[in-house]
Design an enzyme around this catalytic site. Structure first.
Site: not given
Lengths: 308, 308
Positions: A16, A38-39, A91, A169
């Site tokens: 996303i 970010s990992r 969201k 979701d």
């Protein structure tokens, strides 16, 4: 008068982020992408860090936009607020309503902007639908949100686990649109949820709601193969309005289908820039509240095991 | 200046009406009990009707107080508001959060008072606990709400059905006290619920919450025989405060247990009289929100069948 751009950290570099957030940020001159956290993911030419704490201590920032999976969002948002940063959230903003209230309390104390986004509300047909419905009498609403979990969420076991919301979701997008286009409050009256054996969250659900005098019925299904359905139909005293393709296509009674450019994330970042300038809070919990209400009163039916 | 008393209709003449509401109304000269509505119950000397519609059309009223079982409360409250009456509701005010929001919207439109009561907040120890905690650092909170369903809810099958809330029917009292005495927002982080085979609502639950930096852990159990437990312990930087007996007994660190007269319902009606005079709305959804959050993210464990 020149205004310094907002130094933004983007948190969570996945699909996303690449599909939506990076192009929207690049297209808005109020923002400069100063860092990422970010990992795994990195963005070429932008300093990348492991998490918010590391990013905030290494790099001067004004704001973060968080698009990691829902489960860790609350803790990340809280850490960012406590570091004095403005926060924009994908969201749903967190996995519980009370977590969002705690974020609002923290944002007020820190005097930072907080924006809990609902991107589907910015789909091309939604604003026109709201405007058209504003002076009509709403008689009935039918929501059909039916997609193939294996196609859109391959291997995402968490989505059917505790706090994963299951079919809600995607379904919460429908609720975010519906709460935004109807002139009256929407409330949950009864519901059934189908929960696969060994899972915590539903793979299908029917929700019976009401908005003033209008009956509102929603069907959510995660097992739809073939054509996918993301539609909302509103019967009024002036005929039926149809929103399809997740809100991007509108059809007013007696007219042809209409659509427009996809500006969902461009609009979200435009709004976030305004909120940052005002240190304002834009939090609408209604979509998440309807999901919580459904879980609270649903009659659960156990259905057969689901494997990805 | 003489002010006319408020002509009140009492809706739902059962145990809680007789034990608490009728004495509190009789003891407050701002109210006159003008009528009752109940499928079965009657009060000697007071006109009795079958439901709100019949009562409101037969009898001039200013306000109603609703203490029927939770499932029908929303529809009854909406009917009363639409008849132009001020409304006071037993806890929980409805079975979903969005129903309460719809009542707020309706009460604003009708310009009537709306009061969603939480009687446990008026227990003798709660106000003093709130005052004592206000300037302390909260370190940890333990809630134990354990009672015998067969003793307090004999044969009430609905309580374990959809929308019955199960062990949260009493447990919401603990959450109403806790949200009222802690200085920061309380938020749900994780939970487990034990649901008997064939039932929709839990017979026991553990909820892990957080309030600013403090760990808040709640244990709810509907199968406790012998001594019953309704206690909240708050560890602070100045020692541990204990509320027991449902909030009616307080023990500050190093002091003896203290209690006072039971004025829970007297205080609720006093407050309602003020709200009616101002046509004001007093709605706090936090206790119900914490229950909805728990249902939303809980890990459900199926336990053996329960028979009353």
């Amino acid at each position: 008068m020149d205004v310094e751009p907002i130094k933004l950290g983007l948190v969570g570099i996945g699909k996303i982020a690449r599909d939506q957030h990076l192009p929207a940020i690049a297209g808005n001159d109020r923002f400069v992408l100063a860092a990422t956290a970010s990992r795994q993911g990195r963005v070429d030419g932008v300093p990348g860090y492991y998490d918010i704490a590391e990013m905030a201590s290494a790099c001067p920032l004004d704001a973060v936009s968080i698009c990691t999976p829902p489960d860790g969002r609350y803790q990340q948002a809280l850490a960012a607020i406590e570091a004095g940063l403005h926060v924009m959230l994908e969201k749903p903003p967190a996995t519980t309503l009370s977590q969002v209230e705690a974020l609002v309390e923290a944002a007020r104390a820190a005097d930072v902007a907080l924006f809990t986004t609902w991107h589907s509300r910015e789909a091309a047909g939604v604003g026109p639908a709201r405007a058209w419905l504003a002076d009509k009498r709403i008689e009935a609403v039918r929501i059909d949100w039916k997609e193939d979990i294996r196609r859109w969420h391959p291997g995402q076991e968490w989505i059917l686990g505790p706090g994963g919301f299951g079919v809600f979701d995607p379904g919460i997008n429908a609720l975010s649109i519906t709460t935004s286009i109807l002139p009256n409050e929407l409330c949950v009256e009864s519901a059934t949820m189908d929960v696969p054996a060994g899972r915590a969250s539903p793979i299908a659900a029917s929700v019976q709601m009401r908005s003033a005098g209008a009956d509102v019925r929603a069907e959510f299904d995660f097992l739809q193969t073939g054509p996918q359905t993301w539609s909302i139909e509103v019967d009024t005293d002036h005929g039926t309005l149809r929103l399809t393709e997740g809100g991007s296509v509108i059809q007013r009674p007696g007219e042809k289908e209409q659509t427009d450019l996809d500006l969902e994330y461009a609009r979200l970042y435009e709004r976030f820039a305004h909120l940052v300038a005002e240190r304002a809070i834009d939090v609408d919990l209604r979509p998440l509240r309807l999901v919580a209400d459904t879980f609270l009163i649903a009659d659960r039916r156990s259905v057969s095991e689901f494997l990805f």
